[in-house]
Write a protein that holds these residues in place. Structure first.
Motif, short mmCIF file in Angstrom:
data_model
loop_
_atom_site.label_atom_id
_atom_site.label_comp_id
_atom_site.label_asym_id
_atom_site.label_seq_id
_atom_site.Cartn_x
_atom_site.Cartn_y
_atom_site.Cartn_z
N GLY A 10 4.25 1.85 13.16
CA GLY A 10 3.82 1.33 11.87
C GLY A 10 4.51 2.02 10.71
O GLY A 10 5.17 3.05 10.87
N ASP A 11 4.25 1.44 9.57
CA ASP A 11 4.81 1.93 8.32
C ASP A 11 3.68 2.58 7.55
O ASP A 11 2.69 1.92 7.23
CB ASP A 11 5.40 0.74 7.56
N GLY A 12 3.81 3.86 7.26
CA GLY A 12 2.70 4.58 6.64
C GLY A 12 2.59 4.46 5.15
O GLY A 12 1.76 5.12 4.55
N ARG A 13 3.38 3.60 4.54
CA ARG A 13 3.29 3.52 3.10
C ARG A 13 1.98 2.88 2.67
O ARG A 13 1.29 2.25 3.44
CB ARG A 13 4.48 2.75 2.55
N ASN A 31 11.12 -0.08 8.51
CA ASN A 31 10.38 1.04 7.92
C ASN A 31 9.39 1.71 8.88
O ASN A 31 8.74 2.68 8.51
CB ASN A 31 9.61 0.58 6.69
N TYR A 50 7.68 3.89 11.79
CA TYR A 50 7.83 5.11 12.56
C TYR A 50 7.08 4.94 13.89
O TYR A 50 6.22 4.09 14.01
CB TYR A 50 7.25 6.30 11.80
N TYR A 86 -6.75 9.36 2.61
CA TYR A 86 -7.19 8.25 3.47
C TYR A 86 -8.27 8.70 4.45
O TYR A 86 -8.19 9.81 5.00
CB TYR A 86 -6.03 7.71 4.31
N GLY A 145 4.26 9.55 1.83
CA GLY A 145 5.37 8.74 1.32
C GLY A 145 5.81 7.72 2.32
O GLY A 145 5.05 6.89 2.72
N GLY A 146 7.04 7.80 2.80
CA GLY A 146 7.57 6.76 3.67
C GLY A 146 7.24 6.93 5.13
O GLY A 146 7.52 6.07 5.93
N ARG A 147 6.61 8.04 5.50
CA ARG A 147 6.35 8.24 6.92
C ARG A 147 4.96 7.75 7.28
O ARG A 147 4.09 7.66 6.45
CB ARG A 147 6.46 9.73 7.27
N THR A 148 4.78 7.46 8.54
CA THR A 148 3.46 7.06 9.01
C THR A 148 2.53 8.26 8.95
O THR A 148 2.83 9.32 9.49
CB THR A 148 3.55 6.54 10.45
N ASP A 149 1.40 8.07 8.28
CA ASP A 149 0.48 9.18 8.11
C ASP A 149 -0.09 9.66 9.43
O ASP A 149 -0.52 8.86 10.25
CB ASP A 149 -0.67 8.75 7.21
#
Lengths: 113, 115
Positions: A91-94, A30, A32, B31, B98-102
């Motif tokens: 990392g995974d941003g969830r 997961n 990115y 955030y 959602g599923g992407r890295t912020d």
């Protein structure tokens, strides 16, 4: 968390293409890959993000091989103003995990004439 | 649209004094984060918040407290400053994608010296 390894520093001449490689052997499904740029006395600034293959924007390209265990930030024809520190983050941003991204020490790029 | 702003830009404290650093963002981000950066080093996460009224510890939380009473503001407090807290402090904010890295948007930083 995926640990990243980057060169501490790189030197380039103006007009050259610069490629900065980041290793992240334990990247998760997961995760990115995100790159930030930081100029002296400023906060980091987002450059590019990708998950696989190639991503290009007006500033840079990001190359990610099929196994995703590394990534390469490519800066075409750098100028003096590209002198900065470049950070690779994985990392995974969830929810709840975005906060665990770590910046590390980055790669200090010095561009000269 | 000012993005992320930090107040003050510079501050000198004596050991044992207290102070509060203010971070404000006008992007309606969920955030928010506080980092410190020491010379020649990367950023280390102090505390973060995933929404109004919530806070959580990061990598180096000792000696700091935070509050997020309003969505747009994130305060970092030093109750009794120590020379080891001499650093540049950066605030950042991000939206939930959602599923992407912020993507994090950073403020200009606050340079704090503790004598």
């Amino acid at each position: 968390l995926a640990k990243t390894t980057q060169p501490i520093s790189m030197d380039s001449y103006e007009g050259q293409e610069v490629n900065i490689t980041c290793s992240h052997n334990n990247i998760a499904t997961n995760d990115y890959i995100t790159w930030y740029q930081q100029f002296p006395s400023q906060g980091p600034r987002f450059i590019i993000q990708g998950y696989k293959t190639k991503v290009t924007n007006e500033v840079a390209s990001l190359f990610i091989p099929a196994d995703r265990k590394s990534s390469t930030l490519s800066l075409p024809r750098v100028s003096l103003s590209d002198t900065a520190v470049y950070y690779c983050l994985v990392g995974d941003g969830r929810t709840g995990t975005a906060s665990k991204l770590t910046f590390g020490t980055g790669t200090r790029l010095q561009v000269t004439l | 649209n000012a993005g992320v702003t930090q107040t003050p830009k510079f501050r000198v404290l004596k050991t044992g004094q207290s102070m509060t650093l203010l971070c404000a963002q006008d992007m309606n981000h969920e955030y928010m984060y506080w980092y410190r950066q020491d010379p020649g080093m990367g950023l280390r996460l102090i505390h973060y918040s995933v929404g109004e009224g919530t806070t959580a510890k990061g990598e180096v939380p000792d000696g700091y407290n935070v509050s997020r009473l309003k969505k747009q503001n994130f305060l970092l407090g030093l109750e009794s400053a120590a020379p080891s807290q001499t650093s540049v402090y950066f605030c950042a904010s991000s939206y939930r994608t959602g599923g992407r890295t912020d993507t994090q948007y950073f403020g200009p930083g606050t340079r704090l010296t503790v004598l």
